[in-house]
Enzyme design. Structure first.
Site, PDB file in Angstrom:
ATOM      1  N   GLU A   1       0.862  -1.078   0.034  1.00 32.97           N
ATOM      2  CA  GLU A   1      -0.054   0.089  -0.150  1.00 32.97           C
ATOM      3  C   GLU A   1       0.783   1.216  -0.103  1.00 32.97           C
ATOM      4  O   GLU A   1       2.095   1.321   0.166  1.00 32.97           O
ATOM      5  CB  GLU A   1      -0.905   0.154   1.236  1.00 32.97           C
ATOM      6  CG  GLU A   1      -1.702  -0.995   1.494  1.00 32.97           C
ATOM      7  CD  GLU A   1      -2.665  -1.205   2.738  1.00 32.97           C
ATOM      8  OE1 GLU A   1      -2.081  -0.237   3.567  1.00 32.97           O
ATOM      9  OE2 GLU A   1      -3.035  -2.298   3.028  1.00 32.97           O
TER      10      GLU A   1
ATOM     11  N   LYS B   1       2.146   4.643   1.668  1.00 34.21           N
ATOM     12  CA  LYS B   1       2.254   5.342   2.957  1.00 34.21           C
ATOM     13  C   LYS B   1       1.941   6.840   2.936  1.00 34.21           C
ATOM     14  O   LYS B   1       2.670   7.492   2.436  1.00 34.21           O
ATOM     15  CB  LYS B   1       3.530   5.022   3.631  1.00 34.21           C
ATOM     16  CG  LYS B   1       3.908   5.537   4.893  1.00 34.21           C
ATOM     17  CD  LYS B   1       5.323   4.826   5.480  1.00 34.21           C
ATOM     18  CE  LYS B   1       5.425   5.357   6.929  1.00 34.21           C
ATOM     19  NZ  LYS B   1       4.707   6.362   7.710  1.00 34.21           N
TER      20      LYS B   1
ATOM     21  N   ASP C   1       1.182  10.222   3.887  1.00 35.50           N
ATOM     22  CA  ASP C   1       2.048  11.045   4.777  1.00 35.50           C
ATOM     23  C   ASP C   1       0.895  12.268   5.492  1.00 35.50           C
ATOM     24  O   ASP C   1       0.495  13.291   4.858  1.00 35.50           O
ATOM     25  CB  ASP C   1       2.905  11.875   4.086  1.00 35.50           C
ATOM     26  CG  ASP C   1       4.086  12.688   4.960  1.00 35.50           C
ATOM     27  OD1 ASP C   1       3.736  12.369   6.096  1.00 35.50           O
ATOM     28  OD2 ASP C   1       4.623  13.402   4.543  1.00 35.50           O
TER      29      ASP C   1
ATOM     30  N   TYR D   1      -6.847   2.124   6.355  1.00 33.48           N
ATOM     31  CA  TYR D   1      -5.964   1.123   5.902  1.00 33.48           C
ATOM     32  C   TYR D   1      -5.619   0.021   6.684  1.00 33.48           C
ATOM     33  O   TYR D   1      -4.887  -0.721   6.671  1.00 33.48           O
ATOM     34  CB  TYR D   1      -4.537   1.722   5.546  1.00 33.48           C
ATOM     35  CG  TYR D   1      -3.867   2.575   6.431  1.00 33.48           C
ATOM     36  CD1 TYR D   1      -3.632   2.087   7.847  1.00 33.48           C
ATOM     37  CD2 TYR D   1      -3.780   3.992   6.168  1.00 33.48           C
ATOM     38  CE1 TYR D   1      -3.121   2.997   8.605  1.00 33.48           C
ATOM     39  CE2 TYR D   1      -3.100   4.758   7.222  1.00 33.48           C
ATOM     40  CZ  TYR D   1      -2.744   4.514   8.312  1.00 33.48           C
ATOM     41  OH  TYR D   1      -2.301   5.248   9.354  1.00 33.48           O
TER      42      TYR D   1
ATOM     43  N   LYS E   1      10.436   3.643   3.110  1.00 28.81           N
ATOM     44  CA  LYS E   1      10.510   5.055   2.814  1.00 28.81           C
ATOM     45  C   LYS E   1      11.112   5.766   1.852  1.00 28.81           C
ATOM     46  O   LYS E   1      12.685   5.554   1.700  1.00 28.81           O
ATOM     47  CB  LYS E   1      10.960   6.014   4.146  1.00 28.81           C
ATOM     48  CG  LYS E   1      10.121   5.289   5.654  1.00 28.81           C
ATOM     49  CD  LYS E   1       9.318   6.584   5.941  1.00 28.81           C
ATOM     50  CE  LYS E   1       9.973   7.339   6.947  1.00 28.81           C
ATOM     51  NZ  LYS E   1       9.174   8.372   7.595  1.00 28.81           N
TER      52      LYS E   1
ATOM     53  N   CYS F   1      11.233  44.822  16.905  1.00 31.85           N
ATOM     54  CA  CYS F   1      11.188  44.858  15.362  1.00 31.85           C
ATOM     55  C   CYS F   1      12.431  45.260  14.831  1.00 31.85           C
ATOM     56  O   CYS F   1      13.093  46.385  15.220  1.00 31.85           O
ATOM     57  CB  CYS F   1       9.931  45.734  15.082  1.00 31.85           C
ATOM     58  SG  CYS F   1       9.912  46.015  13.343  1.00 31.85           S
TER      59      CYS F   1
ATOM     60  N   CYS G   1      11.869  48.896  12.879  1.00 36.90           N
ATOM     61  CA  CYS G   1      11.663  50.002  13.564  1.00 36.90           C
ATOM     62  C   CYS G   1      12.044  50.259  15.296  1.00 36.90           C
ATOM     63  O   CYS G   1      11.610  51.214  15.806  1.00 36.90           O
ATOM     64  CB  CYS G   1      10.092  50.370  13.321  1.00 36.90           C
ATOM     65  SG  CYS G   1       9.062  49.435  14.294  1.00 36.90           S
TER      66      CYS G   1
ATOM     67  N   CYS H   1       5.061  42.866  14.996  1.00 40.30           N
ATOM     68  CA  CYS H   1       5.369  44.341  15.167  1.00 40.30           C
ATOM     69  C   CYS H   1       4.215  45.126  15.252  1.00 40.30           C
ATOM     70  O   CYS H   1       3.483  45.384  14.251  1.00 40.30           O
ATOM     71  CB  CYS H   1       6.380  44.853  14.122  1.00 40.30           C
ATOM     72  SG  CYS H   1       6.476  46.646  14.508  1.00 40.30           S
TER      73      CYS H   1
ATOM     74  N   CYS I   1       6.179  51.704  11.040  1.00 37.26           N
ATOM     75  CA  CYS I   1       7.012  50.801  10.760  1.00 37.26           C
ATOM     76  C   CYS I   1       7.257  50.678   9.288  1.00 37.26           C
ATOM     77  O   CYS I   1       6.344  50.258   8.583  1.00 37.26           O
ATOM     78  CB  CYS I   1       6.732  49.401  11.196  1.00 37.26           C
ATOM     79  SG  CYS I   1       7.635  48.214  10.923  1.00 37.26           S
TER      80      CYS I   1
HETATM   81  S1  IVH Z   1      -0.526   0.300   8.850  1.00 37.92           S
HETATM   82  C1  IVH Z   1       0.487  -1.796  12.865  1.00 37.92           C
HETATM   83  N1  IVH Z   1      -0.956   1.409   6.482  1.00 37.92           N
HETATM   84  O1  IVH Z   1       2.616   5.168   9.134  1.00 37.92           O
HETATM   85  C2  IVH Z   1       0.314  -1.129  11.519  1.00 37.92           C
HETATM   86  N2  IVH Z   1       0.146   2.685   8.207  1.00 37.92           N
HETATM   87  O2  IVH Z   1       5.122   4.563  10.564  1.00 37.92           O
HETATM   88  C3  IVH Z   1      -0.470   0.020  11.480  1.00 37.92           C
HETATM   89  N3  IVH Z   1       0.720   5.094   7.547  1.00 37.92           N
HETATM   90  O3  IVH Z   1       1.263   4.852  12.250  1.00 37.92           O
HETATM   91  C4  IVH Z   1      -0.277   0.767  10.466  1.00 37.92           C
HETATM   92  N4  IVH Z   1       0.313   4.751   5.560  1.00 37.92           N
HETATM   93  O4  IVH Z   1       0.091   6.664  10.678  1.00 37.92           O
HETATM   94  C5  IVH Z   1      -0.369   1.570   7.669  1.00 37.92           C
HETATM   95  N5  IVH Z   1      -1.039   2.215   4.225  1.00 37.92           N
HETATM   96  C6  IVH Z   1      -0.710   2.234   5.723  1.00 37.92           C
HETATM   97  C7  IVH Z   1      -0.103   3.683   6.169  1.00 37.92           C
HETATM   98  C8  IVH Z   1       0.047   3.651   7.182  1.00 37.92           C
HETATM   99  C9  IVH Z   1       0.644   5.889   6.356  1.00 37.92           C
HETATM  100  C10 IVH Z   1       1.318   5.584   8.744  1.00 37.92           C
HETATM  101  C11 IVH Z   1       0.510   5.481  10.052  1.00 37.92           C
HETATM  102  C12 IVH Z   1       1.578   4.370  10.748  1.00 37.92           C
HETATM  103  C13 IVH Z   1       2.679   5.096  10.458  1.00 37.92           C
HETATM  104  C14 IVH Z   1       3.645   4.174  10.756  1.00 37.92           C
END
Ligand code: IVH
Length: 684
Positions: free
Chosen positions: A118, A120, A122, A229, A316, A410, A413, A428, A434
């Site tokens: 999946e 990740k 942000d 997720y 990452k 500031c 001024c 300020c 100013c």
């Molecule tokens: S699963 C026990 N799936 O990344 C596993 N986390 O560094 C639970 N996150 O705490 C997390 N995308 O805030 C999962 N597709 C994804 C995610 C995801 C982002 C975040 C989430 C997690 C953190 C872990």
């Protein structure tokens, strides 16, 4: 607006019907991305429901879609214990580390298994509990064992269903990530800059700040979204993650489509590499990929460490980062007096450009990071407009550095700075004298989206300020030919480095004066924006101009009058009231008025009572009027503007894309349908 004559039974039915319709449209809009009605029509449904609930508070449902607009204020968030601890994931940054993970997994459960990959997301993680299909609580991660109860805020996010459909388990938890789409973040940030506010560092910070806000009505206005997720509970329909996630979609939950089953590590790499390239096309930010073992019993076998599951890992992507020396910290003063600290860096190449300056945001961030002049600092360029300092390489800190002490006066001024409680920035307060504030306000006034005086620019304004010719924007309209003719300025020729004297000749002077004169035609909404009232950006100025029609009305408006306007919040209302309370501002406006600056909205002819006693519903997109304008126009001619067609409606004014519902209702009740043209004829 609702029909006031509904009895309780009818109201109950109508509330049910409306809720159902709104939920359906929410789903189509936010989850399927296939709306079938216009935003306007949607808002009208919501308005009608709100009005009915106000009239019959006892009929308001716990999962009413009106909660999406917020309003509840939380003083302090209650702490809620997580039923299942909220673990994090261990991170990897290279294919080798990922290979190690894969080896550990195979050692634990053999080779017969599947991964699920999946994205990740942000953002900010959230844990939502549904009981009997109703959203019960939404809790932040906190320390992993207990977090903040931010339910009221999360309920404003349209893609989070308040009620589920289908065969959901009686009690379960679903976790996901709240985020703000990049484009919306950038638009909001742009608006903040226009309003003289400091931009947010990135969508994630903006999201985190928003979720922790006390006023859910403000949260409701921020474009947050949520992807889910991770499902937890006793009676889940399947024995694996993938099938459960797809199944959860059927309950109305927003499960992202970016999910794939992989048999081999090669397939996992392919997923990672594809998205590393593709991620720039996504409307939201991701910082990597999450890889999970699919089968629950195999997950159990692999188990957990104290902090994270052994069956999942995050890969990452590297943020583009560089390390360079911090030469000095300087402070900029904006037109509203806001102070922004800026880092001067030894030039460094980062993601395609040479970076010499970076944002240091505010005093708290400098303190938290303990950034000191002379340090080697880490500079990052994410989705942001300006590169930022994200940390310090402490191992390379030279001797003799001192913690940075933030300025108290500031830099321009010398006035002692102020910082209001709860605000990140110092200001300020010396609005009056100013220099960068004076200059900033005038530059804002003449800017393209404001008075659009393009015969003046920064250099010319600076000259006029230096010579004492202008001190505020009203002074521009007092400028005479003789004041400007022969005015001199010394500039340095960038090529030869030599100084040159320039002086205004006849043609330039005429040009400047013509530009200033032409600005008298600027419409009221732009004039209002040009004044530079804090938090009154272009959009807000438009709203205010449409609702109040003239500066006199606006100046007389109370705080309550202001917040009663659609989309005008407390912060804006307060700022507008404060602005007009100042004698100095009143004086400025009366001077501009005398010079002929437009302080009234253009109206087509005088007001009349041609629509007296008539109730008109306008719907769909009109050519000449915005939503607020048509309402105001109906009222200006003595009519009543209503939002839903009922027995009391005299005319339905149909614009483009009007909803079928309204049309058939009108037909059913024999309400005449008129066009915009007919309407204009009616008011003469
Ligand atoms: S699963 C026990 N799936 O990344 C596993 N986390 O560094 C639970 N996150 O705490 C997390 N995308 O805030 C999962 N597709 C994804 C995610 C995801 C982002 C975040 C989430 C997690 C953190 C872990």
């Amino acid at each position: 607006m609702s029909d006031n004559n509904l009895n309780k039974d009818e109201a109950r039915k109508r509330i049910e019907k409306l809720s159902e319709e709104i939920n359906e449209h929410n789903h189509r809009y936010y989850i399927d991305a296939q709306p079938v009605i216009s935003d306007y029509e949607f808002d009208k449904l919501l308005e009608e429901l709100t009005a009915l609930e106000q009239q019959f508070p006892e009929l308001k449902q716990a999962d009413s879609p009106t909660q999406r607009v917020g309003g509840d204020i939380t003083k302090e968030f209650a702490q809620v214990e997580h039923k299942y601890p909220m673990l994090s994931l261990s991170n990897t940054y290279s294919p080798e580390e990922l290979k190690d993970f894969d080896t550990r997994v195979r050692k634990g459960i053999g080779d017969d298994f599947e991964y699920v990959c999946e994205l990740k997301y942000d953002g900010v993680s959230i844990s939502i509990n549904y009981v009997d299909g109703l959203l019960q609580t939404a809790v932040t991660r906190g320390n992993g064992y207990q977090g903040d109860d931010v339910t009221t805020n999360i309920k404003t996010i349209r893609s989070v269903p308040l009620r589920l459909k289908g065969d959901f388990p009686a009690d379960f938890v679903i976790r996901g990530e709240i985020f703000m789409p990049v484009e919306k973040f950038e638009a909001l940030n742009k608006q903040r800059i226009e309003e003289g506010e400091t931009p947010f560092a990135n969508p994630r910070n903006f999201t985190a700040g928003t979720i922790k806000m006390q006023d859910s009505a403000i949260v409701a206005q921020r474009p947050l979204d949520c992807y889910l997720y991770f499902l937890l509970g006793e009676n889940l329909p399947h024995e694996n993650h993938y099938d459960n996630m797809l199944h959860a979609k059927k309950w109305g939950l927003n499960v992202p489509p970016y999910i794939a089953k992989c048999k081999t590590l090669e397939e996992v790499y392919a997923f990672i590499n594809d998205w590393e390239k593709e991620r720039k096309q996504l409307p939201f930010e991701i910082d990597g990929v999450v890889i999970k073992v699919n089968d629950y019993s195999q997950q159990e076998e692999l188990g957990y460490t104290a902090k994270s599951p052994r069956w999942a890992i995050a890969y990452k992507y590297k943020a583009e980062q560089a390390v360079t020396r911090l030469k000095s910290i300087e402070y900029q003063v904006g037109r509203t007096g806001a102070i922004t600290p800026v880092a001067n860096l030894e030039p460094v190449f980062l993601a395609g450009t040479t970076v010499k300056r970076a944002s240091l945001h505010n005093a708290d961030i400098i303190k938290t990071l303990d950034v000191r002049v002379g340090d080697m600092v880490k500079v990052e360029k994410g989705g942001e407009i300006i590169p930022k300092i994200v940390g310090v390489d402490l191992t390379r800190r030279p001797e003799g550095t001192e913690p940075h002490s933030y300025i108290t006066q500031c830099p321009e001024c010398g006035t002692p700075l102020e910082r209001k409680e709860g605000e990140a920035l110092h200001y300020c307060p010396n609005e009056e004298s100013c220099p960068p504030q004076i200059k900033g306000r005038i530059l804002h006034f003449i800017s393209r989206n404001a008075m659009d005086i393009d015969t003046l620019g920064e250099g010319r304004i600076e000259m006029m300020i230096d010579k004492g010719l202008v001190h505020n924007f009203a002074d521009l309209y007092d400028l005479q030919y003789d004041d400007l003719l022969g005015l001199e300025r010394v500039i340095t020729d960038p090529e030869s480095g030599k100084e040159k004297k320039l002086s205004f000749q006849e043609k330039t002077v005429n040009n400047i004066l013509e530009g200033i004169g032409a600005s008298l035609d600027t419409p009221f909404e732009k004039v209002l924006f040009a004044l530079g009232i804090r938090y009154v950006g272009q959009t807000v100025a438009k709203k205010l101009a449409a609702s109040f029609r003239s500066i006199d009305n606006l100046m007389q408006a109370s705080y309550d009058d202001l917040v009663a306007v659609d989309e005008i919040g407390e912060r804006i209302a307060e700022s507008v009231v404060n602005y007009f309370e100042s004698y100095k501002h009143q004086k400025l406006i009366s001077r501009l008025k005398e010079k002929g600056v437009k302080f009234e909205s253009e109206t087509s002819g005088p007001a009349s009572d041609k629509l007296k006693g008539l109730t008109i519903v306008a719907s769909g997109k009109l050519e000449k009027y915005s939503r607020e304008e048509i309402k105001a126009e109906i009222e200006r001619h003595g009519g009543k503007a209503a939002s839903s067609v009922s027995g009391k409606t005299d005319y339905l004014l149909a614009g483009e894309n009007i909803g079928q519902n309204k049309l058939s209702k009108a037909k059913e009740l024999g309400v005449p349908v008129i066009s915009e043209e007919d309407f204009i004829k009616m008011i003469g």
